[in-house]
Design a protein around this motif. Structure first.
Motif, PDB file in Angstrom:
ATOM      1  N   ARG A  97      16.675   1.452  -5.849  1.00 60.33           N
ATOM      2  CA  ARG A  97      16.497   2.756  -6.488  1.00 60.33           C
ATOM      3  C   ARG A  97      15.109   3.337  -6.204  1.00 60.33           C
ATOM      4  NH1 ARG A  97      18.623   0.872 -12.468  1.00 60.33           N
ATOM      5  NH2 ARG A  97      20.628  -0.005 -11.790  1.00 60.33           N
ATOM      6  N   TYR A  98      14.273   2.545  -5.581  1.00 65.15           N
ATOM      7  CA  TYR A  98      12.908   2.986  -5.310  1.00 65.15           C
ATOM      8  C   TYR A  98      12.762   3.338  -3.837  1.00 65.15           C
ATOM      9  CZ  TYR A  98      11.908   1.109  -9.934  1.00 65.15           C
ATOM     10  OH  TYR A  98      11.918   0.863 -11.283  1.00 65.15           O
ATOM     11  N   GLN A  99      12.099   4.448  -3.565  1.00 64.60           N
ATOM     12  CA  GLN A  99      11.899   4.922  -2.199  1.00 64.60           C
ATOM     13  C   GLN A  99      10.714   4.230  -1.528  1.00 64.60           C
ATOM     14  OE1 GLN A  99      13.443   7.384  -0.135  1.00 64.60           O
ATOM     15  NE2 GLN A  99      15.152   7.086  -1.551  1.00 64.60           N
ATOM     16  N   ALA A 100       9.574   4.204  -2.228  1.00 63.75           N
ATOM     17  CA  ALA A 100       8.340   3.653  -1.646  1.00 63.75           C
ATOM     18  C   ALA A 100       8.111   2.218  -2.153  1.00 63.75           C
ATOM     19  CB  ALA A 100       7.161   4.538  -2.006  1.00 63.75           C
ATOM     20  N   PHE A 101       7.554   1.388  -1.265  1.00 70.40           N
ATOM     21  CA  PHE A 101       7.456  -0.035  -1.571  1.00 70.40           C
ATOM     22  C   PHE A 101       6.198  -0.603  -0.913  1.00 70.40           C
ATOM     23  CE2 PHE A 101       8.374  -4.493  -1.105  1.00 70.40           C
ATOM     24  CZ  PHE A 101       9.263  -4.840  -2.128  1.00 70.40           C
ATOM     25  N   VAL A 102       5.383  -1.301  -1.712  1.00 71.63           N
ATOM     26  CA  VAL A 102       4.206  -2.009  -1.183  1.00 71.63           C
ATOM     27  C   VAL A 102       4.284  -3.457  -1.647  1.00 71.63           C
ATOM     28  CG1 VAL A 102       1.700  -2.198  -1.142  1.00 71.63           C
ATOM     29  CG2 VAL A 102       2.771   0.050  -1.215  1.00 71.63           C
ATOM     30  N   SER A 103       4.099  -4.371  -0.730  1.00 71.81           N
ATOM     31  CA  SER A 103       4.133  -5.795  -1.063  1.00 71.81           C
ATOM     32  C   SER A 103       2.913  -6.468  -0.443  1.00 71.81           C
ATOM     33  CB  SER A 103       5.422  -6.433  -0.526  1.00 71.81           C
ATOM     34  OG  SER A 103       5.520  -7.781  -0.925  1.00 71.81           O
ATOM     35  N   VAL A 104       2.106  -7.132  -1.271  1.00 66.86           N
ATOM     36  CA  VAL A 104       0.883  -7.780  -0.773  1.00 66.86           C
ATOM     37  C   VAL A 104       0.853  -9.245  -1.200  1.00 66.86           C
ATOM     38  CG1 VAL A 104      -0.449  -5.644  -0.745  1.00 66.86           C
ATOM     39  CG2 VAL A 104      -0.459  -7.066  -2.784  1.00 66.86           C
ATOM     40  N   PRO A 105       0.356 -10.113  -0.314  1.00 67.45           N
ATOM     41  CA  PRO A 105       0.283 -11.538  -0.658  1.00 67.45           C
ATOM     42  C   PRO A 105      -0.894 -11.831  -1.575  1.00 67.45           C
ATOM     43  CG  PRO A 105      -0.604 -11.178   1.536  1.00 67.45           C
ATOM     44  CD  PRO A 105      -0.099  -9.844   1.071  1.00 67.45           C
ATOM     45  N   ILE A 106      -0.732 -12.826  -2.447  1.00 68.92           N
ATOM     46  CA  ILE A 106      -1.816 -13.335  -3.293  1.00 68.92           C
ATOM     47  C   ILE A 106      -2.177 -14.714  -2.756  1.00 68.92           C
ATOM     48  CG2 ILE A 106      -2.548 -13.935  -5.632  1.00 68.92           C
ATOM     49  CD1 ILE A 106      -0.235 -12.243  -6.681  1.00 68.92           C
ATOM     50  N   THR A 107      -3.437 -14.893  -2.418  1.00 67.14           N
ATOM     51  CA  THR A 107      -3.870 -16.182  -1.887  1.00 67.14           C
ATOM     52  C   THR A 107      -5.088 -16.694  -2.653  1.00 67.14           C
ATOM     53  OG1 THR A 107      -5.287 -15.128  -0.232  1.00 67.14           O
ATOM     54  CG2 THR A 107      -3.025 -15.648   0.429  1.00 67.14           C
ATOM     55  N   SER A 108      -5.310 -17.986  -2.549  1.00 60.95           N
ATOM     56  CA  SER A 108      -6.489 -18.618  -3.136  1.00 60.95           C
ATOM     57  C   SER A 108      -6.951 -19.721  -2.204  1.00 60.95           C
ATOM     58  CB  SER A 108      -6.166 -19.184  -4.525  1.00 60.95           C
ATOM     59  OG  SER A 108      -7.280 -19.870  -5.071  1.00 60.95           O
ATOM     60  N   LYS A 109      -8.147 -19.577  -1.672  1.00 61.39           N
ATOM     61  CA  LYS A 109      -8.706 -20.551  -0.718  1.00 61.39           C
ATOM     62  C   LYS A 109      -7.755 -20.760   0.459  1.00 61.39           C
ATOM     63  CE  LYS A 109     -11.307 -22.958  -4.338  1.00 61.39           C
ATOM     64  NZ  LYS A 109     -11.534 -24.238  -5.045  1.00 61.39           N
ATOM     65  N   GLY A 110      -7.160 -19.663   0.921  1.00 61.92           N
ATOM     66  CA  GLY A 110      -6.273 -19.711   2.078  1.00 61.92           C
ATOM     67  C   GLY A 110      -4.868 -20.192   1.784  1.00 61.92           C
ATOM     68  N   LYS A 111      -4.593 -20.546   0.544  1.00 61.15           N
ATOM     69  CA  LYS A 111      -3.282 -21.059   0.173  1.00 61.15           C
ATOM     70  C   LYS A 111      -2.474 -19.964  -0.509  1.00 61.15           C
ATOM     71  CE  LYS A 111      -1.027 -24.704  -2.521  1.00 61.15           C
ATOM     72  NZ  LYS A 111      -1.235 -25.841  -3.454  1.00 61.15           N
ATOM     73  N   MET A 112      -1.189 -19.845  -0.113  1.00 60.02           N
ATOM     74  CA  MET A 112      -0.327 -18.836  -0.703  1.00 60.02           C
ATOM     75  C   MET A 112      -0.071 -19.133  -2.182  1.00 60.02           C
ATOM     76  SD  MET A 112       1.522 -16.166  -0.776  1.00 60.02           S
ATOM     77  CE  MET A 112       1.089 -15.730   0.906  1.00 60.02           C
ATOM     78  N   VAL A 113      -0.291 -18.134  -3.019  1.00 60.67           N
ATOM     79  CA  VAL A 113      -0.095 -18.271  -4.455  1.00 60.67           C
ATOM     80  C   VAL A 113       1.115 -17.472  -4.921  1.00 60.67           C
ATOM     81  CG1 VAL A 113      -1.093 -17.826  -6.736  1.00 60.67           C
ATOM     82  CG2 VAL A 113      -2.537 -18.704  -4.890  1.00 60.67           C
ATOM     83  N   GLY A 114       1.252 -16.243  -4.378  1.00 64.06           N
ATOM     84  CA  GLY A 114       2.360 -15.404  -4.819  1.00 64.06           C
ATOM     85  C   GLY A 114       2.363 -14.067  -4.101  1.00 64.06           C
ATOM     86  N   VAL A 115       3.106 -13.117  -4.643  1.00 64.25           N
ATOM     87  CA  VAL A 115       3.254 -11.791  -4.044  1.00 64.25           C
ATOM     88  C   VAL A 115       3.288 -10.745  -5.161  1.00 64.25           C
ATOM     89  CG1 VAL A 115       4.780 -10.263  -2.720  1.00 64.25           C
ATOM     90  CG2 VAL A 115       4.507 -12.654  -2.019  1.00 64.25           C
ATOM     91  N   ILE A 116       2.597  -9.621  -4.927  1.00 66.53           N
ATOM     92  CA  ILE A 116       2.677  -8.474  -5.835  1.00 66.53           C
ATOM     93  C   ILE A 116       3.462  -7.370  -5.141  1.00 66.53           C
ATOM     94  CG2 ILE A 116       1.402  -6.690  -7.086  1.00 66.53           C
ATOM     95  CD1 ILE A 116      -0.963  -8.577  -7.234  1.00 66.53           C
ATOM     96  N   ASN A 117       4.501  -6.860  -5.819  1.00 65.98           N
ATOM     97  CA  ASN A 117       5.270  -5.720  -5.312  1.00 65.98           C
ATOM     98  C   ASN A 117       5.021  -4.501  -6.191  1.00 65.98           C
ATOM     99  OD1 ASN A 117       6.390  -7.315  -3.337  1.00 65.98           O
ATOM    100  ND2 ASN A 117       8.315  -7.657  -4.433  1.00 65.98           N
ATOM    101  N   VAL A 118       4.753  -3.368  -5.553  1.00 62.80           N
ATOM    102  CA  VAL A 118       4.604  -2.098  -6.263  1.00 62.80           C
ATOM    103  C   VAL A 118       5.651  -1.134  -5.720  1.00 62.80           C
ATOM    104  CG1 VAL A 118       3.081  -0.168  -6.838  1.00 62.80           C
ATOM    105  CG2 VAL A 118       2.131  -2.470  -6.555  1.00 62.80           C
ATOM    106  N   HIS A 120       7.693   2.835  -6.078  1.00 63.14           N
ATOM    107  CA  HIS A 120       7.726   4.212  -6.579  1.00 63.14           C
ATOM    108  C   HIS A 120       9.127   4.774  -6.366  1.00 63.14           C
ATOM    109  CE1 HIS A 120       3.346   3.770  -6.296  1.00 63.14           C
ATOM    110  NE2 HIS A 120       3.291   4.755  -7.191  1.00 63.14           N
ATOM    111  N   LYS A 121       9.594   5.537  -7.339  1.00 60.16           N
ATOM    112  CA  LYS A 121      10.941   6.093  -7.268  1.00 60.16           C
ATOM    113  C   LYS A 121      11.071   7.147  -6.174  1.00 60.16           C
ATOM    114  CE  LYS A 121      12.074   5.238 -12.120  1.00 60.16           C
ATOM    115  NZ  LYS A 121      12.427   5.851 -13.423  1.00 60.16           N
TER     116      LYS A 121
END
Length: 386
Positions: A97-118, A120-121
């Motif tokens: 349902r959303y048109q615009a999408f941004v996804s960025v990785p979360i890292t700590s000391k080079g290790k993958m921790v997670g992902v943030i998705n933003v 917009h409709k």
């Protein structure tokens, strides 16, 4: 303010709030890499519904989110996000349902921790400054999440040790076995944040598993019919002498009560066999209300609880057998004494006296002990009046 607390859920909530404020996003989803599997678990969000937290999992490389986690590269899509070749539709997430999408990785000391998705409709051309700020936030909060997770792990270890100590005290107490088992399932459910925890014991005569204790208030679960050893997940754990894990019982063909699982909101299951000298006497079942991959430490802790429970049950059974043997010996002494009185007073042989007592027991529907007590009492009264 994000780094000022070590409470993981608070940290994640604050991150989502900051990201939404910076990007003016209509939705924000924060996924963390599972510490036990190569999956991303939804842990915080602004939209969709909070009940989905912990219930959505994405494999590395799966969809845009999984691709970002695997490649550690951000993705920016200003319009028609669902047309992207990497996009994957999840029926419980309204991402299409959303048109615009941004996804960025979360890292700590080079290790993958997670992902943030933003999301917009409407279509949105993201400014370079906004993306740069979002990447900066993701890089900075990685350390805060790692610290909060470490704190959470330490707290969980302390809780596990405390629970094991409490279980040991309960097993060593003089409580009835029913009370011991009830306390064990209650403490285990609290430790594991379990929707339902139950202990099922093997009925040696029928070869069935029956619920002996549960902290669940659900009548439907309490009335579950017995299972044959080897049937369903619990029966397999007993038969194989090994823990059995199911990520989602509602989708597991080998799980007998999928309708009940849907009704009660059950998701993941871990069944731990209760062993006494390699002899299975039952199983502990731990159900969660959302997806949960049990860690090695959790499995080890639950196995320790299961083993202590087995010791408590076996100790009680030995005590009962000892009591039964003492009772049988006492009855035998009384019967011998009563036979002696009958032989002396009526001139009967020993077999005749015993058969007379047996007939009286059957005719009057009384136990041999009651018959013997009556004969002895009558003899003593007769002697007292002479």
């Amino acid at each position: 303010s994000i780094s000022s607390t070590l409470e993981l859920e608070t940290v994640l909530k604050q991150i989502v709030e900051v990201v939404v404020e910076v990007t003016k996003g209509d939705a924000c989803l924060l996924y963390l890499i599972s510490e036990t599997t190569d999956e991303l678990i939804l842990r915080a969000s602004k939209n969709p519904h909070p009940r989905l937290i912990g219930r959505i999992s994405i494999g590395l490389g799966e969809g845009i989110t999984g691709w970002v986690a695997r490649e550690k590269i951000p993705v920016v899509i200003p319009r028609n996000a669902s047309d992207d070749a990497r996009f994957k539709f999840f029926h419980r997430l309204p991402e299409d349902r959303y048109q615009a999408f941004v996804s960025v990785p979360i890292t700590s000391k080079g290790k993958m921790v997670g992902v943030i998705n933003v999301q917009h409709k409407r279509s949105k051309r993201y400014a370079e400054e906004t993306i740069a700020l979002l990447l900066t936030i993701a890089n900075q909060v990685g350390g805060a999440i790692a610290n909060a997770r470490l704190y959470d792990d330490m707290r969980q270890k302390a809780r596990r040790l405390e629970t094991l100590s409490q279980v040991s005290e309960t097993v060593a107490s003089n409580r009835l076995i029913e009370d011991v088992l009830q306390l064990i399932v209650t403490m285990t459910a609290q430790l594991m944040n379990s929707k339902i925890c139950s202990i099922m014991l093997v009925d040696q005569a029928s070869g069935e598993l029956r619920i002996a204790a549960t902290q669940s208030l659900s009548d439907a679960y309490r009335r579950k019919p017995p299972l044959k050893v080897g049937q369903s997940m619990s029966g397999r754990a007993v038969q194989d002498h090994h823990p059995v894990y199911v990520s989602d019982v509602k989708e597991e063909d080998g799980y007998f009560y999928r309708d009940l699982a849907k009704q009660e909101g059950l998701h993941s299951l871990l069944s731990i066999p209760m062993l006494m000298k390699e002899n299975p006497i039952g199983v502990i079942n731990v159900y969660t209300s959302s997806y949960h991959a049990f860690s090695d430490e959790e499995v080890t802790t639950l196995q320790a609880i299961a083993n202590q429970s087995a010791v408590a049950i076996e100790h009680t059974r030995l005590m009962e057998k000892s009591f039964e043997m003492q009772e049988a010996l006492e009855v035998r002494k009384l019967v011998e004494r009563a036979k002696g009185f009958l032989m002396a007073s009526r001139g009967l042989s020993e077999p005749e006296a015993f058969r007379l007592m047996q007939r009286q027991s059957m005719n009057l529907r009384k136990s041999m002990r009651e018959i013997a007590d009556a004969i002895i009492l009558a003899e003593e009264l007769q002697r007292a009046t002479q």
